[in-house]
Structure formats: structure tokens, C-alpha cells
Design an enzyme around this catalytic site. Structure first.
Site, short mmCIF file in Angstrom:
data_model
loop_
_atom_site.label_atom_id
_atom_site.label_comp_id
_atom_site.label_asym_id
_atom_site.label_seq_id
_atom_site.Cartn_x
_atom_site.Cartn_y
_atom_site.Cartn_z
N LYS A 1 67.52 -28.78 63.08
CA LYS A 1 67.36 -28.52 61.39
C LYS A 1 67.30 -27.54 60.34
O LYS A 1 67.00 -27.81 59.29
CB LYS A 1 65.66 -29.73 61.15
CG LYS A 1 66.11 -30.84 62.04
CD LYS A 1 64.66 -31.57 61.67
CE LYS A 1 65.05 -32.98 62.17
NZ LYS A 1 62.91 -33.94 61.97
N LYS B 1 65.20 -25.37 60.09
CA LYS B 1 63.33 -25.98 59.02
C LYS B 1 62.58 -25.07 60.28
O LYS B 1 62.51 -25.71 60.98
CB LYS B 1 63.20 -27.27 57.97
CG LYS B 1 63.60 -28.49 59.01
CD LYS B 1 62.80 -29.24 58.39
CE LYS B 1 62.87 -30.87 58.92
NZ LYS B 1 62.86 -31.36 57.90
N1 C2G Z 1 59.42 -39.97 53.72
C1 C2G Z 1 59.21 -40.59 52.67
N2 C2G Z 1 59.40 -40.22 51.25
C2 C2G Z 1 58.72 -38.18 51.44
C3 C2G Z 1 59.28 -38.12 52.00
C4 C2G Z 1 59.46 -38.23 53.36
O1 C2G Z 1 59.88 -41.68 52.57
N3 C2G Z 1 58.46 -38.87 49.95
C5 C2G Z 1 60.06 -40.37 55.61
C6 C2G Z 1 61.79 -39.39 55.23
O2 C2G Z 1 62.48 -40.61 54.88
C7 C2G Z 1 61.22 -39.78 56.97
C8 C2G Z 1 59.62 -39.38 57.25
O3 C2G Z 1 59.43 -39.73 56.01
O4 C2G Z 1 61.54 -41.03 57.14
C9 C2G Z 1 59.34 -38.27 57.74
O5 C2G Z 1 60.27 -37.13 56.89
P1 C2G Z 1 60.32 -35.44 57.72
O6 C2G Z 1 59.14 -35.32 57.91
O7 C2G Z 1 61.01 -34.53 56.30
O8 C2G Z 1 61.62 -36.20 59.15
P2 C2G Z 1 63.45 -35.11 58.72
O9 C2G Z 1 63.55 -33.98 58.46
O10 C2G Z 1 63.89 -36.41 57.57
O11 C2G Z 1 63.43 -36.08 59.83
O12 C2G Z 1 65.60 -38.05 63.81
C10 C2G Z 1 65.37 -38.11 62.84
C11 C2G Z 1 64.78 -36.74 62.12
O13 C2G Z 1 64.06 -36.42 62.53
C12 C2G Z 1 63.88 -37.06 60.44
#
Ligand code: C2G
Length: 132
Positions: A45, A47
Site C-alpha cells: 500500500k 503507506k
Molecule cells: N473508511 C470509511 N470512511 C472513512 C475512512 C475509511 O468508511 N472516512 C473505511 C474504508 O473504506 C475501509 C475502512 O474504513 O473500509 C478502513 O480504512 P483504511 O484503514 O483506509 O483501509 P484501506 O487502506 O482502504 O485498506 O484489502 C483491503 C485493504 O486492506 C483496505
């Protein structure tokens, strides 16, 4: 018992994450979170999370909606996880809409609307700005 799974980094846990986890749990009785490991975050990712995997795991395990946290180590483990944990529903934010439709062979796939105006990167940027 209806079993739900979701995946993410969940760094600097915020109300957008909580909104997702609350709605995910409401889709069943037992919620598993596949938590991105530090290596997966970095290698796949590109990050770097502020909190380590162990710290992010501890935070998630303290949330009432979360029943089990497992490591997310690669993009390809979802189908295996769905079978291994007898998952009924896979759920994730709609920023991923369509990306995991292949799981429809094994379980229900639900994309939930993201919570607007909050993100880990925004939090980091605002904290950085306040340092100046
Ligand atoms: N999320 C959300 N609203 C936000 C921020 C995040 O609904 N304002 C949701 C994302 O859509 C995700 C979850 O919270 O379903 C976790 O977000 P992240 O930690 O950013 O996860 P991500 O990097 O999208 O990783 O294999 C799938 C990945 O691991 C998802």
C-alpha cells in the site's frame, strides 16, 4: 451465527473507521477484521502507519463491534479467509466498490458509503500543519 469480515489499516483510528465497523457488525453477529500488517502496508500500500500492527490491533480489539482481529498479509488471502472463517458477508467502504466482486462466489459482498471529510492522511496533514 452470521459472520462478517472486513479489512483495512485502521491507523489513527477515527470516527470514519468506527462508522464502518458499526455498520459492518450490524450486518451479522460476529465481526472479523483483517488488519494490514506493517509489511503489507509498506510493500503493497506504500503507506507507513503511525501506529504499529500490535498497537493498531490493540485499539481495534477495544472496539465493541470487533470480535476478532487477524493479520492481513497480502491481497490474495481474502478467498481463503472467507472459507476458513465461514464468512457470510464481506464488507468494505465504497472507495473499493467493485474491487472485491470476485468474492461473490463465496459470500455476500457489501460496499458501504465512506464517511465524508475524515481520513488518516487528512489528520496527519492537519497535525503537520499545526506544528508550523
Ligand atoms: N473508511 C470509511 N470512511 C472513512 C475512512 C475509511 O468508511 N472516512 C473505511 C474504508 O473504506 C475501509 C475502512 O474504513 O473500509 C478502513 O480504512 P483504511 O484503514 O483506509 O483501509 P484501506 O487502506 O482502504 O485498506 O484489502 C483491503 C485493504 O486492506 C483496505
Amino acid at each position: 451465527m452470521k459472520r462478517v469480515i472486513t479489512y483495512g489499516t485502521f491507523d489513527l483510528i477515527h470516527y470514519g473507521h468506527i462508522n464502518l465497523l458499526r455498520r459492518a457488525k450490524a450486518l451479522g453477529d460476529y465481526l472479523i477484521v483483517g488488519l494490514s500488517t506493517d509489511e503489507f502496508n509498506w510493500n503493497e500500500k506504500h503507506k507507513v502507519s503511525f501506529f504499529s500492527y500490535e498497537q493498531r490491533k490493540e485499539l481495534l480489539e477495544a472496539i465493541r463491534y470487533v470480535d476478532l482481529v487477524i493479520p492481513e498479509e497480502n491481497w490474495d488471502q481474502k478467498s481463503k479467509d472467507v472459507k476458513e472463517y465461514h464468512i457470510d458477508t464481506f464488507v468494505i467502504g465504497d472507495d473499493w466498490k467493485g474491487k472485491f466482486d470476485f468474492l461473490k462466489e463465496d459470500c455476500e459482498v457489501v460496499y458501504l458509503p465512506r464517511t465524508p471529510e475524515i481520513s488518516t492522511s487528512q489528520i496527519k496533514a492537519e497535525l503537520k500543519g499545526s506544528d508550523n
